[in-house]
Design a protein around this motif. Structure first.
Motif, PDB file in Angstrom:
ATOM      1  N   THR A 128       0.962  -1.033   0.101  1.00  0.00           N
ATOM      2  CA  THR A 128      -0.135   0.100  -0.149  1.00  0.00           C
ATOM      3  C   THR A 128       0.942   1.201   0.017  1.00  0.00           C
ATOM      4  O   THR A 128       0.465   2.171  -0.715  1.00  0.00           O
ATOM      5  N   VAL A 129       1.907   1.291   0.691  1.00  0.00           N
ATOM      6  CA  VAL A 129       2.637   2.451   0.901  1.00  0.00           C
ATOM      7  C   VAL A 129       3.330   2.908  -0.421  1.00  0.00           C
ATOM      8  O   VAL A 129       3.668   3.629  -0.622  1.00  0.00           O
ATOM      9  N   THR A 130       3.939   1.601  -1.086  1.00  0.00           N
ATOM     10  CA  THR A 130       4.682   1.811  -2.418  1.00  0.00           C
ATOM     11  C   THR A 130       3.694   2.333  -3.433  1.00  0.00           C
ATOM     12  O   THR A 130       4.221   2.895  -4.123  1.00  0.00           O
ATOM     13  N   CYS A 131       2.544   1.762  -3.463  1.00  0.00           N
ATOM     14  CA  CYS A 131       1.499   2.374  -4.266  1.00  0.00           C
ATOM     15  C   CYS A 131       1.308   3.599  -4.207  1.00  0.00           C
ATOM     16  O   CYS A 131       1.110   4.451  -5.183  1.00  0.00           O
ATOM     17  N   LEU A 132       1.137   4.330  -3.029  1.00  0.00           N
ATOM     18  CA  LEU A 132       1.078   5.420  -2.541  1.00  0.00           C
ATOM     19  C   LEU A 132       2.288   6.446  -3.052  1.00  0.00           C
ATOM     20  O   LEU A 132       1.901   7.610  -3.654  1.00  0.00           O
ATOM     21  N   LEU A 133       3.306   5.758  -2.761  1.00  0.00           N
ATOM     22  CA  LEU A 133       4.323   6.926  -3.144  1.00  0.00           C
ATOM     23  C   LEU A 133       4.420   6.770  -4.768  1.00  0.00           C
ATOM     24  O   LEU A 133       4.919   7.903  -5.122  1.00  0.00           O
TER      25      LEU A 133
END
Length: 384
Positions: free
Chosen positions: A29-34
């Motif tokens: 999730t964090v990677t996609c948001l970044l």
């Protein structure tokens, strides 16, 4: 470098496999948001634009003497078409084509002989019937006394009375015929009804002239004084209304081809409606034309001098733009050199100076060149 990248990817995957499910989900999730944030920021980043170079001038305050320039056509103040009121042979032509005439001057004479004969005949009939009427009246007076004494019958007396009345009526009818004959004879002499200049004389001596024919014998135009007719759009007519309310509006006329003509006049006529097809109103200016400098049909330059506007805001006319709705606006520049659109209510314009009635203050800087590349809030740079 390829082996190093492969090694890094292997270590990241090995580390990722050791995580539990919750940690894996959070990491993805964090990677996609970044990644989403990076693409969004790159796409919507506001590019740095160079300021638009413009020329400016500050609004001032002063007096403005408005003028309106247009083109008009000179027309005769009066025109009369000459026609005969009687039919007959043209006996005399007493003027020349193009001659200046005055009211009452003789122009043409129709052969008078038939009309004199008709008048003589009418006068003779009148004289005969007048004598008969006098005799009938005398008979009536004589038989009135006899009728009172009953020496004559009532029927006879009634007939005598009727004869006397009939004779008087005949005299009245004859007098009317004499008057008509006198008028017909008088109409054989055609006089000028107005002062002016006569145009081309069409008939010749000996021509048969018909009463009230469709073709004119000649025409007389009075153009001393003379009118100049022109039209103004309604947006400029407000200036004329202001001047007419306070004084007679002065008008200057000059020739359209050179400066040989320079005449002064006043507004004499304003039409009572606006032409729907052109959005303009017809007006006439009156000029003395003492030297006959203007002729009917001539095109002249007209300049109307309006009432002076006192202590108004003035800006260069070239700074003014107009939108699709017909509203006037300018771009003013603030202290941070940003352009701001301002809608104005304008007054008259003279020599590249326009009066601003509302929407702008003294000292505000307006764009005079380069305004077509601007929008509200555009950064500008000032050029000489």
């Amino acid at each position: 470098p390829v082996n190093l990248l492969t090694t890094k990817v292997y270590l990241i995957m090995k580390w990722f496999m050791r995580l539990n499910n919750k940690q894996k989900i959070a990491g993805v999730t964090v990677t996609c948001l970044l990644v989403f944030w990076a693409f969004y920021f790159k796409r919507h980043q506001t590019p740095t634009t160079a300021p638009v170079a413009v020329s400016v001038k500050a609004a001032t305050r002063g007096d403005l003497s408005p003028e309106i320039n247009t083109i008009g056509t000179a027309i005769a103040i009066h025109q009369v078409d000459i026609k005969s009121q009687v039919s007959g042979q043209l006996a005399e032509i007493l003027v020349k084509s193009g001659q200046v005439v005055k009211t009452g001057d003789r122009l043409f004479i129709i052969d008078q002989a038939p009309f004199k004969a008709a008048l003589d005949q009418a006068q003779a009939i009148l004289a005969k019937d007048r004598a008969a009427a006098n005799f009938a009246v005398q008979q009536l007076d004589r038989y009135s006394a006899l009728a009172k004494a009953h020496y004559i019958s009532n029927d006879f007396f009634a007939q005598t009375l009727a004869n006397a009345k009939s004779a008087k009526a005949a005299v009245s009818a004859d007098a009317a015929l004499v008057t008509i004959a006198e008028l017909q004879l008088a109409h054989c002499i055609i006089n000028a009804p107005i002062n002016g200049r006569i145009g081309d004389i069409l008939p010749n001596i000996g021509d048969l002239i018909s009463a009230n024919a469709t073709t004119n014998m000649a025409s007389i135009k009075q153009f001393q004084p003379i009118y100049v007719q022109f039209s103004l759009p309604t947006k400029e007519f407000s200036l004329v209304q202001q001047a007419l309310h306070s004084q007679q509006m002065q008008v200057t006329a000059t020739s359209s081809d050179d400066n040989s003509l320079h005449a002064q006049g006043i507004i004499d006529f304003v039409d009572n409606q606006v032409d729907e097809s052109t959005g303009s109103i017809i007006m006439k200016a009156r000029f003395p034309n003492e030297d006959f400098a203007m002729w009917p049909g001539q095109l002249v330059q007209i300049r109307l001098h309006g009432q002076t506007q006192k202590n108004v805001i003035l800006i260069p006319t070239e700074a003014i733009n107009e939108n699709q709705q017909g509203s006037s606006y300018v771009y003013s520049i603030d202290s941070d050199q940003h352009a701001h659109l301002k809608t104005l209510r304008l007054g008259p314009s003279v020599n590249n100076q326009t009066a601003v009635l509302s929407g702008l203050s003294k000292g505000e800087v307006v764009v005079t060149k380069g305004q077509f590349r601007l929008s509200d809030g555009t950064l500008v740079s000032l050029s000489p």
